[in-house]
Design a protein around this motif. Structure first.
Motif, PDB file in Angstrom:
ATOM      1  N   ARG A  49       8.473   5.021  90.772  1.00 25.79           N
ATOM      2  CA  ARG A  49       7.581   5.560  91.801  1.00 25.79           C
ATOM      3  C   ARG A  49       6.296   4.753  91.806  1.00 25.79           C
ATOM      4  O   ARG A  49       5.686   4.558  90.744  1.00 25.79           O
ATOM      5  CB  ARG A  49       7.293   7.036  91.540  1.00 25.79           C
ATOM      6  N   THR A  50       5.886   4.297  92.975  1.00 26.01           N
ATOM      7  CA  THR A  50       4.667   3.487  93.096  1.00 26.01           C
ATOM      8  C   THR A  50       3.441   4.381  93.202  1.00 26.01           C
ATOM      9  O   THR A  50       3.544   5.594  93.426  1.00 26.01           O
ATOM     10  CB  THR A  50       4.729   2.570  94.317  1.00 26.01           C
ATOM     11  N   ALA A  51       2.282   3.763  93.073  1.00 27.27           N
ATOM     12  CA  ALA A  51       1.037   4.521  93.137  1.00 27.27           C
ATOM     13  C   ALA A  51       0.840   5.179  94.492  1.00 27.27           C
ATOM     14  O   ALA A  51       0.185   6.225  94.592  1.00 27.27           O
ATOM     15  CB  ALA A  51      -0.143   3.605  92.817  1.00 27.27           C
ATOM     16  N   ASP A  52       1.412   4.605  95.574  1.00 30.33           N
ATOM     17  CA  ASP A  52       1.249   5.195  96.905  1.00 30.33           C
ATOM     18  C   ASP A  52       2.395   6.131  97.285  1.00 30.33           C
ATOM     19  O   ASP A  52       2.524   6.525  98.451  1.00 30.33           O
ATOM     20  CB  ASP A  52       1.088   4.103  97.970  1.00 30.33           C
ATOM     21  N   GLY A  53       3.276   6.481  96.322  1.00 33.97           N
ATOM     22  CA  GLY A  53       4.260   7.514  96.556  1.00 33.97           C
ATOM     23  C   GLY A  53       5.656   7.064  96.897  1.00 33.97           C
ATOM     24  O   GLY A  53       6.574   7.886  97.000  1.00 33.97           O
ATOM     25  N   ARG A  54       5.883   5.787  97.104  1.00 40.46           N
ATOM     26  CA  ARG A  54       7.244   5.308  97.370  1.00 40.46           C
ATOM     27  C   ARG A  54       8.068   5.376  96.086  1.00 40.46           C
ATOM     28  O   ARG A  54       7.536   5.163  94.997  1.00 40.46           O
ATOM     29  CB  ARG A  54       7.209   3.874  97.907  1.00 40.46           C
ATOM     30  N   GLN A  55       9.357   5.651  96.198  1.00 44.63           N
ATOM     31  CA  GLN A  55      10.194   5.703  95.013  1.00 44.63           C
ATOM     32  C   GLN A  55      11.617   5.274  95.329  1.00 44.63           C
ATOM     33  O   GLN A  55      12.071   5.364  96.479  1.00 44.63           O
ATOM     34  CB  GLN A  55      10.191   7.094  94.393  1.00 44.63           C
ATOM     35  N   TRP A  56      12.321   4.799  94.311  1.00 41.76           N
ATOM     36  CA  TRP A  56      13.708   4.371  94.441  1.00 41.76           C
ATOM     37  C   TRP A  56      14.376   4.404  93.067  1.00 41.76           C
ATOM     38  O   TRP A  56      13.697   4.435  92.031  1.00 41.76           O
ATOM     39  CB  TRP A  56      13.797   2.966  95.056  1.00 41.76           C
ATOM     40  N   SER A  57      15.694   4.428  93.073  1.00 43.77           N
ATOM     41  CA  SER A  57      16.462   4.414  91.830  1.00 43.77           C
ATOM     42  C   SER A  57      16.623   2.991  91.343  1.00 43.77           C
ATOM     43  O   SER A  57      16.733   2.042  92.138  1.00 43.77           O
ATOM     44  CB  SER A  57      17.839   5.046  92.055  1.00 43.77           C
ATOM     45  N   VAL A  58      16.657   2.835  90.016  1.00 41.13           N
ATOM     46  CA  VAL A  58      16.899   1.529  89.409  1.00 41.13           C
ATOM     47  C   VAL A  58      18.019   1.670  88.388  1.00 41.13           C
ATOM     48  O   VAL A  58      18.244   2.762  87.844  1.00 41.13           O
ATOM     49  CB  VAL A  58      15.631   0.961  88.728  1.00 41.13           C
ATOM     50  N   PRO A  59      18.764   0.618  88.129  1.00 44.19           N
ATOM     51  CA  PRO A  59      19.890   0.714  87.192  1.00 44.19           C
ATOM     52  C   PRO A  59      19.444   0.612  85.730  1.00 44.19           C
ATOM     53  O   PRO A  59      18.416  -0.004  85.420  1.00 44.19           O
ATOM     54  CB  PRO A  59      20.761  -0.483  87.573  1.00 44.19           C
ATOM     55  N   ALA A  60      20.232   1.212  84.865  1.00 41.78           N
ATOM     56  CA  ALA A  60      20.049   1.014  83.430  1.00 41.78           C
ATOM     57  C   ALA A  60      20.723  -0.294  83.028  1.00 41.78           C
ATOM     58  O   ALA A  60      21.390  -0.938  83.829  1.00 41.78           O
ATOM     59  CB  ALA A  60      20.648   2.187  82.660  1.00 41.78           C
ATOM     60  N   TYR A  61      20.497  -0.684  81.809  1.00 44.64           N
ATOM     61  CA  TYR A  61      21.126  -1.877  81.225  1.00 44.64           C
ATOM     62  C   TYR A  61      20.796  -3.150  82.007  1.00 44.64           C
ATOM     63  O   TYR A  61      21.597  -4.075  82.098  1.00 44.64           O
ATOM     64  CB  TYR A  61      22.641  -1.690  81.105  1.00 44.64           C
ATOM     65  N   GLN A  62      19.578  -3.204  82.550  1.00 48.39           N
ATOM     66  CA  GLN A  62      19.063  -4.466  83.070  1.00 48.39           C
ATOM     67  C   GLN A  62      17.542  -4.390  83.094  1.00 48.39           C
ATOM     68  O   GLN A  62      16.959  -3.297  83.091  1.00 48.39           O
ATOM     69  CB  GLN A  62      19.610  -4.787  84.454  1.00 48.39           C
ATOM     70  N   ALA A  63      16.896  -5.555  83.053  1.00 49.23           N
ATOM     71  CA  ALA A  63      15.443  -5.611  83.042  1.00 49.23           C
ATOM     72  C   ALA A  63      14.884  -5.122  84.372  1.00 49.23           C
ATOM     73  O   ALA A  63      15.410  -5.436  85.437  1.00 49.23           O
ATOM     74  CB  ALA A  63      14.981  -7.039  82.762  1.00 49.23           C
ATOM     75  N   VAL A  64      13.797  -4.330  84.308  1.00 48.31           N
ATOM     76  CA  VAL A  64      13.141  -3.788  85.494  1.00 48.31           C
ATOM     77  C   VAL A  64      11.664  -4.169  85.434  1.00 48.31           C
ATOM     78  O   VAL A  64      10.975  -3.853  84.459  1.00 48.31           O
ATOM     79  CB  VAL A  64      13.289  -2.249  85.546  1.00 48.31           C
ATOM     80  N   ALA A  65      11.188  -4.870  86.479  1.00 48.04           N
ATOM     81  CA  ALA A  65       9.787  -5.280  86.539  1.00 48.04           C
ATOM     82  C   ALA A  65       8.963  -4.190  87.206  1.00 48.04           C
ATOM     83  O   ALA A  65       9.333  -3.678  88.270  1.00 48.04           O
ATOM     84  CB  ALA A  65       9.657  -6.591  87.313  1.00 48.04           C
ATOM     85  N   LEU A  66       7.863  -3.811  86.563  1.00 46.85           N
ATOM     86  CA  LEU A  66       6.958  -2.809  87.110  1.00 46.85           C
ATOM     87  C   LEU A  66       5.617  -3.442  87.430  1.00 46.85           C
ATOM     88  O   LEU A  66       5.071  -4.207  86.620  1.00 46.85           O
ATOM     89  CB  LEU A  66       6.752  -1.664  86.111  1.00 46.85           C
ATOM     90  N   ALA A  67       5.083  -3.111  88.617  1.00 51.98           N
ATOM     91  CA  ALA A  67       3.741  -3.551  88.984  1.00 51.98           C
ATOM     92  C   ALA A  67       2.717  -2.560  88.447  1.00 51.98           C
ATOM     93  O   ALA A  67       3.058  -1.450  88.020  1.00 51.98           O
ATOM     94  CB  ALA A  67       3.641  -3.666  90.504  1.00 51.98           C
ATOM     95  N   ASP A  68       1.466  -2.953  88.486  1.00 54.26           N
ATOM     96  CA  ASP A  68       0.391  -2.084  88.024  1.00 54.26           C
ATOM     97  C   ASP A  68       0.424  -0.766  88.797  1.00 54.26           C
ATOM     98  O   ASP A  68       0.441  -0.741  90.022  1.00 54.26           O
ATOM     99  CB  ASP A  68      -0.959  -2.782  88.241  1.00 54.26           C
ATOM    100  N   GLY A  69       0.492   0.343  88.064  1.00 58.70           N
ATOM    101  CA  GLY A  69       0.520   1.660  88.685  1.00 58.70           C
ATOM    102  C   GLY A  69       1.900   2.240  88.879  1.00 58.70           C
ATOM    103  O   GLY A  69       2.028   3.454  89.115  1.00 58.70           O
ATOM    104  N   ASP A  70       2.934   1.408  88.821  1.00 58.79           N
ATOM    105  CA  ASP A  70       4.298   1.932  88.944  1.00 58.79           C
ATOM    106  C   ASP A  70       4.624   2.839  87.752  1.00 58.79           C
ATOM    107  O   ASP A  70       4.181   2.583  86.620  1.00 58.79           O
ATOM    108  CB  ASP A  70       5.321   0.790  88.978  1.00 58.79           C
ATOM    109  N   ALA A  71       5.423   3.866  88.010  1.00 54.05           N
ATOM    110  CA  ALA A  71       5.850   4.781  86.940  1.00 54.05           C
ATOM    111  C   ALA A  71       7.369   4.834  86.889  1.00 54.05           C
ATOM    112  O   ALA A  71       8.026   4.981  87.926  1.00 54.05           O
ATOM    113  CB  ALA A  71       5.278   6.171  87.157  1.00 54.05           C
ATOM    114  N   LEU A  72       7.914   4.728  85.680  1.00 50.89           N
ATOM    115  CA  LEU A  72       9.360   4.832  85.453  1.00 50.89           C
ATOM    116  C   LEU A  72       9.656   6.197  84.864  1.00 50.89           C
ATOM    117  O   LEU A  72       9.027   6.601  83.873  1.00 50.89           O
ATOM    118  CB  LEU A  72       9.833   3.735  84.499  1.00 50.89           C
TER     119      LEU A  72
END
Length: 544
Positions: free
Chosen positions: A323-346
């Motif tokens: 989920r981003t700081a401005d409220g957008r969200q999406w699913s991400v897969p496990a077992y792979q690297a996930v890049a997060l920007a400043d403010g993103d929440a996993l």
């Protein structure tokens, strides 16, 4: 000597008495055997953990059987005096059992010099031998749920001091203000194997005494496990990326591959419950496989990125959301690297299969090791504190050349509540303490994981309990990861990562090492079946 199977990487040597046990231990320490990883001595046994890639059980049995046990072990020159206030809850009961007055119990306890025979049960807990010949006191029939730190107790022919508040079945005759375990000391455990110990009646003392720490006898009991934050947030570079904890779930702790080699201080290895998942998470973000990661049980962990970060989640099959700081969200897969920007929440949701997820961060967490490991031992209270909402977890910069790994496949056989989980079991070392019907029942009956389960062990419930053929009291002996210990209720406990080094109930078998990661992923409510992979047989010292 008797040689008993424990699991595919451990065996138990049973000896005639404590003197023979200490003689064999001294011999194995003086002339170590190739491939032996650790020795856990107890009253009449030594648990021998070994590396199957370097040696075999048969080779170790032949070598150990040839050792000379006639040499007496020299006593240490170190004498520790421990002041005791003899007002314990069981003092009158002990006096009644021995047929003497409480004052005579105190006189005999202070009139003998003890020796630290071995350690176990908890960090800093020493089993002291050599007391008055009349001291042979049975454990309490019903253990207490909480015994205070510093409690001085008797069990069998041993005396001991509880280093922290914990459940226990020893007969408590007094309390000492001396800390048995203190991570602020260079050697945290006050009592080491071989040390001599003398108890002193606090009523006979005036002022200060030197009890291994130079403390006042009027000082309050020191907490042996301070709740200091060992995460070392300040160790990251100024301005470096970090993760802010927005939710912890049921329990989230730091884990690595474990705290090995500390058995002499009564400290077990602990470490990740699913070690393959931890290694994979680290590989996916380019870390060393033994770096510390977060282990979280169930759903609910939420981490907000402060700066740009790269995370990977492995282990249980759980939904992952960014989920981003401005409220957008999406699913991400496990077992792979996930890049997060400043403010993103996993966020990690409730697992569909398995029980525990592992979160690794590129560069690694800036967490300070305790006794050489960042693992949190929930039984012993050693290691970093569990995560709390609001914590900021500093991250280290990724080393030059560290490569993010390609996506990996999750484990194909994650346990679920809806299907039976089958675990291979090695029978031993105390299978012969149970009736043949109970040994058969272990495999034939389903066992359900109860809500009382945790990182120490899975508490199991079956329709019919396991019954013992030998009903006597078992002297404390070393226990292995995966051991199926059977208390008087007859309902087994499957020992997991934070299990005690030693135990006083018989072990009917142990989960084979290749199924330990699966055991660490079993959710509460699941049903287990055990598959013995061979009959119980003593190991024989055959001639090569």
């Amino acid at each position: 000597m008797r040689f008993l199977p424990v699991t595919s990487n451990a065996l138990l040597v049973e000896l005639a008495d404590l003197d023979q046990t200490l003689a064999l231990l001294a011999s194995l320490q003086r002339e170590p055997l190739h491939g032996v990883a650790e020795l856990v001595p107890a009253a009449r046994t030594i648990l021998v953990r070994f590396r199957p890639s370097a040696t075999s059980a048969a080779a170790l049995v032949r070598a150990i059987a040839a050792r000379d046990l006639s040499q007496r072990v020299e006593r240490s020159s170190i004498l520790v005096e421990i002041p005791v206030r003899y007002d314990g809850e069981d003092l009158a009961e002990v006096a009644h059992l021995l047929g003497i007055a409480p004052e005579e119990v105190v006189r005999r306890h202070t009139g003998s010099e003890y020796t630290v025979a071995f350690t176990g049960f908890a960090p800093g807990f020493a089993y002291l031998s050599g007391g008055h010949p009349s001291f042979d006191v049975p454990r309490r029939s019903t253990p207490r749920t909480r015994i205070p730190a510093g409690a001085v107790g008797l069990a069998g022919t041993f005396s001991g001091v509880y280093p922290q508040a914990s459940p226990g079945g020893w007969q408590i005759i007094g309390v000492t203000p001396v800390a048995m375990w203190d991570l602020g000391r260079e050697q945290p455990a006050l009592l080491q194997p071989g040390y001599r110990v003398r108890f002193v009646d606090i009523a006979t003392l005036d002022g200060r005494v030197d009890a291994g720490g130079g403390i006042s006898v009027d000082a309050p009991v020191r907490q042996p496990f301070p709740a200091a934050d060992a995460r070392g947030h300040e160790s990251g570079a100024p301005g470096a990326a970090a993760l802010k904890v927005k939710g912890t779930g049921l329990l989230t702790v730091f884990q690595d591959l474990g705290r090995h080699g500390q058995a002499g201080q009564g400290v077990s290895a602990s470490g990740a419950m699913d070690q393959a998942a931890l290694k994979t998470a680290n590989r996916l973000v380019g870390n060393r496989s033994d770096d510390a990661a977060l282990e979280t049980v169930g759903g609910g962990l939420q981490l907000q990125s402060l700066g740009e970060t790269v995370l990977a989640v492995t282990g249980a099959d759980a939904p992952l959301t960014v989920r981003t700081a401005d409220g957008r969200q999406w699913s991400v897969p496990a077992y792979q690297a996930v890049a997060l920007a400043d403010g993103d929440a996993l966020s990690i949701g409730q697992p569909l299969a398995g029980a525990r997820c592992y979160v690794a961060a590129r560069g690694g967490f800036a967490v300070a090791p305790v006794l050489g490991s960042c693992a949190t031992d929930t039984l012993a209270n050693v290691g970093p504190a569990p995560l709390a909402v609001g914590d900021v977890l500093g991250l280290l910069p990724a080393p030059a050349g560290a490569v993010v790994g390609t996506p990996a496949l999750p484990a194909a056989d994650l346990p679920t509540v809806g299907q039976d989980v089958v675990l291979d079991v090695v029978l031993g070392p105390r299978t012969d303490w149970f009736t043949p019907e109970s040994v058969a029942r272990l495999a034939a009956q389903r066992w359900q994981v109860t809500p009382q389960s945790n990182r120490v062990g899975l508490r199991l419930a079956g329709e019919m309990p396991l019954e013992r053929a030998i009903t006597g009291e078992l002297p404390s002996e070393g226990t292995a990861l995966g051991a199926l210990q059977v208390p008087p209720s007859g309902q087994p406990v499957l020992f997991l990562a934070d299990h005690p080094l030693t135990g006083g109930y018989p072990v009917i078998g142990a989960v084979a090492p290749h199924h330990l990661d699966r055991a660490g992923q079993i959710p509460v409510g699941a049903w287990l079946r055990f598959n013995p992979i061979g009959a119980f047989e003593e190991l024989q010292p055959c001639v090569a």
